[in-house]
Structures are given as structure tokens and as C-alpha cells.
Design an enzyme around this catalytic site. Structure first.
Site, mmCIF file in Angstrom:
data_model
loop_
_atom_site.group_PDB
_atom_site.id
_atom_site.type_symbol
_atom_site.label_atom_id
_atom_site.label_comp_id
_atom_site.label_asym_id
_atom_site.label_seq_id
_atom_site.Cartn_x
_atom_site.Cartn_y
_atom_site.Cartn_z
ATOM 1 N N ARG A 52 -29.316 -3.967 3.042
ATOM 2 C CA ARG A 52 -30.392 -3.013 3.349
ATOM 3 C C ARG A 52 -30.564 -2.754 4.844
ATOM 4 O O ARG A 52 -30.604 -1.600 5.274
ATOM 5 C CB ARG A 52 -31.738 -3.514 2.800
ATOM 6 N N THR A 53 -30.692 -3.837 5.617
ATOM 7 C CA THR A 53 -31.015 -3.648 7.034
ATOM 8 C C THR A 53 -29.868 -2.911 7.724
ATOM 9 O O THR A 53 -30.087 -1.937 8.457
ATOM 10 C CB THR A 53 -31.300 -5.014 7.695
ATOM 11 N N LYS A 80 -12.563 -15.454 19.124
ATOM 12 C CA LYS A 80 -11.771 -16.168 20.149
ATOM 13 C C LYS A 80 -12.657 -17.079 20.987
ATOM 14 O O LYS A 80 -12.205 -17.684 21.944
ATOM 15 C CB LYS A 80 -11.100 -15.157 21.088
ATOM 16 N N ARG A 101 -28.669 -8.792 14.134
ATOM 17 C CA ARG A 101 -29.050 -9.873 13.206
ATOM 18 C C ARG A 101 -28.180 -11.072 13.559
ATOM 19 O O ARG A 101 -26.954 -10.933 13.692
ATOM 20 C CB ARG A 101 -28.832 -9.476 11.749
ATOM 21 N N HIS A 129 -38.511 -10.987 11.155
ATOM 22 C CA HIS A 129 -37.820 -9.792 10.639
ATOM 23 C C HIS A 129 -38.832 -8.646 10.773
ATOM 24 O O HIS A 129 -39.381 -8.171 9.776
ATOM 25 C CB HIS A 129 -37.424 -10.036 9.181
HETATM 26 N N1 CP Z 1 -34.372 -7.286 3.204
HETATM 27 C C1 CP Z 1 -33.230 -7.503 3.891
HETATM 28 O O1 CP Z 1 -33.277 -7.867 5.070
HETATM 29 O O2 CP Z 1 -32.092 -7.270 3.183
HETATM 30 P P1 CP Z 1 -30.618 -7.440 3.743
HETATM 31 O O3 CP Z 1 -30.433 -8.923 4.029
HETATM 32 O O4 CP Z 1 -29.710 -6.938 2.677
HETATM 33 O O5 CP Z 1 -30.519 -6.665 5.013
#
Ligand code: CP
Length: 300
Positions: A52-53, A80, A101, A129
Site C-alpha cells: 500500500r505505502t 556492497k 521505509r 507511520h
Molecule cells: N499499511 C501499510 O503500511 O501497508 P504496507 O506495509 O503494504 O505498505
């Protein structure tokens, strides 16, 4: 506004501004007027898996007319031994914004301190998040017309889920009443709860018993197996802690069931057909909300 690292860096006014911008973006999707970031380049840097993100930031960038550049850690010079610091410095020279992320808590703030361009936290370990919280607040407001005074139950692995930490703070900021439901071993850290209570006077109740009487929003998250050292223990808890049709059958008629997704065993597929299951709609809200985030972080 330049970086977006933690929901705790935002005032209520900042959050409201993101939510109203997202509502405008939702109306612009699919129209030529949405190309507000034409000529800009966004770098997506995901050191942890994501559907999603990652995809909704890509969709948001494209909807805004920006180009998206995807960084793949496994086939990059990270393999590396190149450090995160050097990697961030490099990509910062190629893009106008960095969406990151990373499994290490605090790593995205570290990256933001190094980069000249805006950095957006797409999840740092079990920490924060913030864009998920904006999506959650946007979804609750859209579904219920308000957040203040709502009874919201957060259920699942509250110890490891970054989405839950960020959300408790966001719900407190907007005056919701929160019940935290988890196995005793997976309770949210006390200092996070205390901060929200002290800052916003939030009513927070902790329990291991699931009761949905009077509940307006049930927000479920999965057991975060990847953050357990004992996989057997994680799987055992996951099987025991479920929101199935037997539970939903007796829940309020106007309940909204949300989940940041991915869901595994904690919500069986038959619940998806219940009209109160709103998690796919919630995930779809990721595009306008992330359009608002990109636009505000890049354009200021
Ligand atoms: N909700 C969420 O962060 O989903 P993903 O880990 O798929 O990005």
C-alpha cells in the site's frame, strides 16, 4: 512543513490542514488540474516490504504529474555495504523528495537530517507511520463525520505496530475515547499511552477482553510476526486473537471496521463482505492523502 517524520511533530492545525488538502486532492484525481507537481521527481526508498505505502505513493506522485524513481536496496550498492547515510546523500541529489521505509527506528529522522530535500517517513521499524495515521483520521472523519467523542477500539499487536502508536496520538489529538485491546504480552508501551493522556487528556482503557458494545470504530492490526524472536509464539497469538463473523454479528450496526492492512489470520475473508468492513476503502484513501503529503512537503 518540509519533512514528515512523526505525527508527534504536527499540531492539530497541521493535521487538519493535511486532511482538508486530501479532500481537495480526492476531487482532483483524474483531472488535468491534479498535475500540481509536474517536473518534480519523487524517490521511493523501501528497505522493508510494502504494498500500500509504496504503491499509493507511486500513484499519488503520478496523479500529481511528478516522476517517480524507485530504489531497490537488494540490487543497489547497499548490497556492497554502502551506508544509509551515503545512500540518502546520493538520492537526495537526484530527487525533489525522498519517501523512506526502513526497519530501524529513528532511521528516517536520521535521513531527514542529512537530506536537503523533504523526507517522508513511510514507516521506521516499530516506531512511527505518520502517513498511515493521516489516512486513518481522514477515513474516520469521512465515515463518521467527526472524530471527537467517538469510541475507538484498537485491537491486536499494540506493542510492535507502528501504525497503532501513531494512531493513538492522532485519536487523542482529536478527542476520541480509546480502548486498547491486546494480549497482555503485546500491550502498548506505557510511556506512549502516558504521553497521549497527559497531552490531550485522552481517556485510554487497556484490556485483553474484546467487547464491542457502544464501539464506533474497531481498528484491527495483525500480529507483527517479523518483529518476534519466537515465531511459534507469534502464530499461536495470531490464531487466538481474531475478529471473525461470530464477533462481528453482535457488534453495533454502524460500527466501522478498519485495518491498516495487510491482514493475515486476524480477520477471515468472510468478514470482508460485511458492510461494516471499511478497510479496503481506507486503503484507497491512501492516494489522496499521500498526494496532499507530497504536495505540502514539496511545495510548502
Ligand atoms: N499499511 C501499510 O503500511 O501497508 P504496507 O506495509 O503494504 O505498505
Amino acid at each position: 512543513m518540509r519533512d514528515l517524520i512523526s505525527i508527534r511533530d504536527l499540531s492539530k492545525k497541521d493535521v487538519e490542514s493535511f486532511l482538508s488538502e486530501a479532500a481537495k486532492m480526492e476531487k482532483l484525481i483524474g483531472t488535468p488540474k491534479s498535475e500540481l507537481l509536474k517536473g518534480k521527481v519523487v524517490a521511493n526508498m523501501f528497505f522493508e516490504p510494502s504494498t500500500r505505502t509504496n504503491m499509493s505513493f507511486q500513484a499519488a506522485s503520478k496523479r500529481l504529474g511528478a516522476k517517480i524513481m524507485t530504489f531497490y536496496p537488494n540490487t543497489s550498492s547497499v548490497a556492497k555495504g554502502e551506508t544509509l547515510a551515503d545512500t540518502v546523500r546520493m538520492i537526495d541529489g537526484y530527487a525533489d523528495a525522498l519517501v523512506i521505509r526502513h526497519p530501524l527506528e529513528g532511521s528516517v529522522r536520521f535521513a531527514a537530517d542529512l537530506a536537503d530535500n523533504p523526507v517522508i517517513n513511510a514507516g521506521d521499524g516499530g516506531n512511527q507511520h505518520p502517513t498511515q495515521t493521516l489516512i486513518d483520521l481522514y477515513s474516520i472523519k469521512k465515515l463518521k463525520g467527526k472524530i471527537s467523542g467517538l469510541k475507538v477500539t484498537l485491537l491486536g499487536d499494540l506493542k510492535h505496530a507502528r501504525a497503532m502508536r501513531s494512531l493513538l496520538y492522532g485519536l487523542g489529538m482529536f478527542g476520541a475515547e480509546v480502548t486498547l485491546v491486546s494480549p497482555t504480552s503485546l500491550r502498548m508501551e506505557e510511556d506512549i499511552i502516558r504521553e497521549t493522556k497527559e497531552k490531550f487528556g485522552t481517556s485510554v482503557t487497556q484490556t485483553s477482553e474484546i467487547s464491542l458494545k457502544g464501539c464506533d470504530v474497531l481498528y484491527v492490526c495483525r500480529i507483527q510476526k517479523e518483529r518476534f524472536s519466537d515465531q511459534y509464539e507469534a502464530e499461536k497469538i495470531q490464531k487466538e486473537f481474531r475478529v471473525d463473523l461470530d464477533l462481528v454479528k453482535f457488534a453495533p450496526k454502524d460500527l466501522a471496521i478498519l485495518h491498516p492492512l495487510p491482514k493475515v489470520d486476524e480477520i477471515p475473508p468472510e468478514v470482508d463482505h460485511d458492510p461494516r468492513a471499511k478497510y479496503f476503502e481506507q486503503a484507497k484513501n491512501g492516494v489522496p492523502v499521500r498526494m496532499a503529503v507530497l504536495y505540502k512537503c514539496i511545495k510548502g
